[in-house]
Motif scaffolding. Structure first.
Motif, PDB file in Angstrom:
ATOM      1  N   LYS A 174       0.856  -1.126   0.115  1.00 45.13           N
ATOM      2  CA  LYS A 174      -0.127  -0.046   0.020  1.00 45.13           C
ATOM      3  C   LYS A 174       0.848   1.314   0.028  1.00 45.13           C
ATOM      4  O   LYS A 174       0.562   2.245  -0.439  1.00 45.13           O
ATOM      5  N   ASP A 175       2.077   1.091   0.302  1.00 45.33           N
ATOM      6  CA  ASP A 175       2.858   2.370   0.737  1.00 45.33           C
ATOM      7  C   ASP A 175       4.020   2.459  -0.519  1.00 45.33           C
ATOM      8  O   ASP A 175       4.776   1.422  -0.661  1.00 45.33           O
ATOM      9  N   ILE A 176       4.210   3.527  -1.210  1.00 43.48           N
ATOM     10  CA  ILE A 176       5.298   3.983  -1.840  1.00 43.48           C
ATOM     11  C   ILE A 176       6.225   4.822  -1.027  1.00 43.48           C
ATOM     12  O   ILE A 176       5.670   5.914  -0.692  1.00 43.48           O
ATOM     13  N   SER A 177       7.600   4.318  -0.668  1.00 41.90           N
ATOM     14  CA  SER A 177       8.395   5.275   0.101  1.00 41.90           C
ATOM     15  C   SER A 177       9.207   5.976  -0.754  1.00 41.90           C
ATOM     16  O   SER A 177      10.033   5.147  -1.333  1.00 41.90           O
ATOM     17  N   LEU A 178       9.195   7.205  -0.557  1.00 43.92           N
ATOM     18  CA  LEU A 178      10.075   8.028  -1.774  1.00 43.92           C
ATOM     19  C   LEU A 178      11.228   8.885  -1.127  1.00 43.92           C
ATOM     20  O   LEU A 178      10.765   9.728  -0.386  1.00 43.92           O
TER      21      LEU A 178
END
Ligand code: RM4
Ligand code: MN
Ligand code: MN
Length: 397
Positions: free
Chosen positions: A152-156
């Motif tokens: 669920k998470d895109i960590s940028l």
């Protein structure tokens, strides 16, 4: 077997005398989860050299194996953050099944916009639209991977910045960043999030495009409901009051997650809680306080460390141990008393209320929870006795 029963009884009685709901604390501990990073299991190094360790994970499947071992021993690390392209794989469905067969799942997907020559002067902020498009497409690809894996998470984290005054225009770069991230967010499903990580230096040293939590929050506000701020504990100037940043972000509903580690000087990525355990406690204290006040929170707790002196798995277990223990200490702060002291302006007793919880040996509580979760009471010891290192050293040659 650790004989902790008597210690547990004493602690439990002491906490109950203070009016603390010990069962509630134990329930929260059982529900706590922290994600470990795939890159923490692979060979890494300093800025000057990569140091190889015998038996370290060589590919994404081996990283998952090591992460699964950490989860098996701690019971609270069921997800693994992946870094693309470091963890690129040709059949994601197969990889997902493989992870599940080990008892873990992929967690946040981390795009990589810092290792390509094209990004030398920036990625999402680059003056050349073609480079910006390339960067956006890479994140889009990561979003597709996340969708396939159920992440669920895109960590940028962006390496964008400049080294020289006058090199580029701050405001133009800001506008390009907003536009690029706007497009990125449009590719996210409604249950997905973009976690924006800030860092005030490195790899560039004059300016970075997302230097601090304020900039990350302005961005995430403009981007809307999909975007949140990620706090990496190593990304602040020395002396920064991180717990206050956490309190503000939580209060604004914009705290999306953490990258746990610890620093002495720069972005050192040292073992969480090893340099400044009281700071970690004060951070958890804000989180628990906000939760008990009923604030809506969806926080991804993640570790961002990759060690090359210690054994990688042992180090990860140590970090998890410090995080879990510190969370437990924050859970036993006598908040009613603290509030009273604050209202009476009794500074000494208010401070002492925090220190008392920090000074408490919470290990009996942790042992109790571990026993009920069916995991080893001493995960590090269990790891050393498991023969895992010997096994992988033989297998991974
Ligand atoms: C950065 C930041 C990111 C990590 C990279 C490798 O300093 O912490 O989260 O992915 O390092
Ligand atoms: Mn990080
Ligand atoms: Mn970092």
């Amino acid at each position: 077997m650790i004989d902790y029963e008597k210690r547990y009884e004493i602690l439990r009685n002491m906490l109950e005398d203070e009016g603390i709901d010990v069962e509630g604390v134990e329930r929260k501990l059982k529900n706590f989860r922290v994600e470990t990073p795939s890159w923490g299991y692979a060979d890494s190094g300093t800025r000057f050299a990569v140091f190889k360790q015998k038996g370290s994970a060589r590919n994404v499947k081996e990283k998952l194996q090591d992460a699964a071992m950490v989860h098996k021993l701690t019971g609270i690390c069921p997800t693994v953050a992946l870094h693309i392209p470091w963890d690129m794989y040709d059949d994601w469905d197969e990889l997902l099944k493989y992870a599940e067969s080990l008892g873990v799942k992929p967690g946040a997907i981390n795009p990589n916009l810092f290792q390509d020559d094209d990004y030398k002067l920036g990625s999402l902020t680059h003056v050349d639209k073609k480079v910006r498009e390339k960067a956006i497409n890479h994140i889009k690809e990561c979003i597709e991977i996340a969708k396939r894996l159920g992440s669920k998470d895109i960590s940028l984290w962006l390496a964008d910045g400049t080294n020289h005054p006058g090199q580029d225009d701050f405001r133009k770069r800001k506008h390009r960043l907003e536009e690029s991230l706007g497009e990125v967010c449009s590719y996210l499903n409604s249950d997905m999030r973009l976690l924006i990580e800030y860092k005030f230096f490195e790899p560039t040293f004059y300016h970075t495009d997302i230097p601090d939590w304020g900039t990350a929050m302005i961005l995430s506000r403009k981007l809307g409901d999909r975007a949140y701020v990620l706090v990496d504990l190593g990304h602040h100037p020395l002396g920064t009051n991180i717990e206050q940043i956490v309190a503000i972000l939580v209060d604004e509903g914009k705290l999306g997650g953490f990258h746990f580690n610890n620093k002495k000087y720069a972005d050192d990525d040292l073992t969480t809680g090893s340099i400044n355990p009281y700071e970690l406690f004060l951070i958890f204290n804000e989180l628990v306080s906000a939760e008990e006040d009923g604030l809506k929170m969806n926080i991804a707790y993640m570790i961002d460390e990759s060690h090359n002196l210690k054994n990688k798995i042992e180090e990860m277990i140590q970090s998890v141990e410090n995080i879990f223990k510190t969370y437990a200490k924050a859970l036993i702060v006598n908040r009613k008393l603290l509030r009273n002291y604050q209202e009476e302006c009794d500074i000494v007793m208010a401070e002492n209320t925090l220190v008392k919880a920090f000074d408490t040996d919470v290990m009996p509580l942790i042992y109790k929870v571990r026993e009920e979760m069916g995991v080893p009471l001493d995960p590090l010891k269990a790891f050393r006795e498991s023969g895992y290192v010997e096994k992988v050293v033989k297998e991974r040659v």
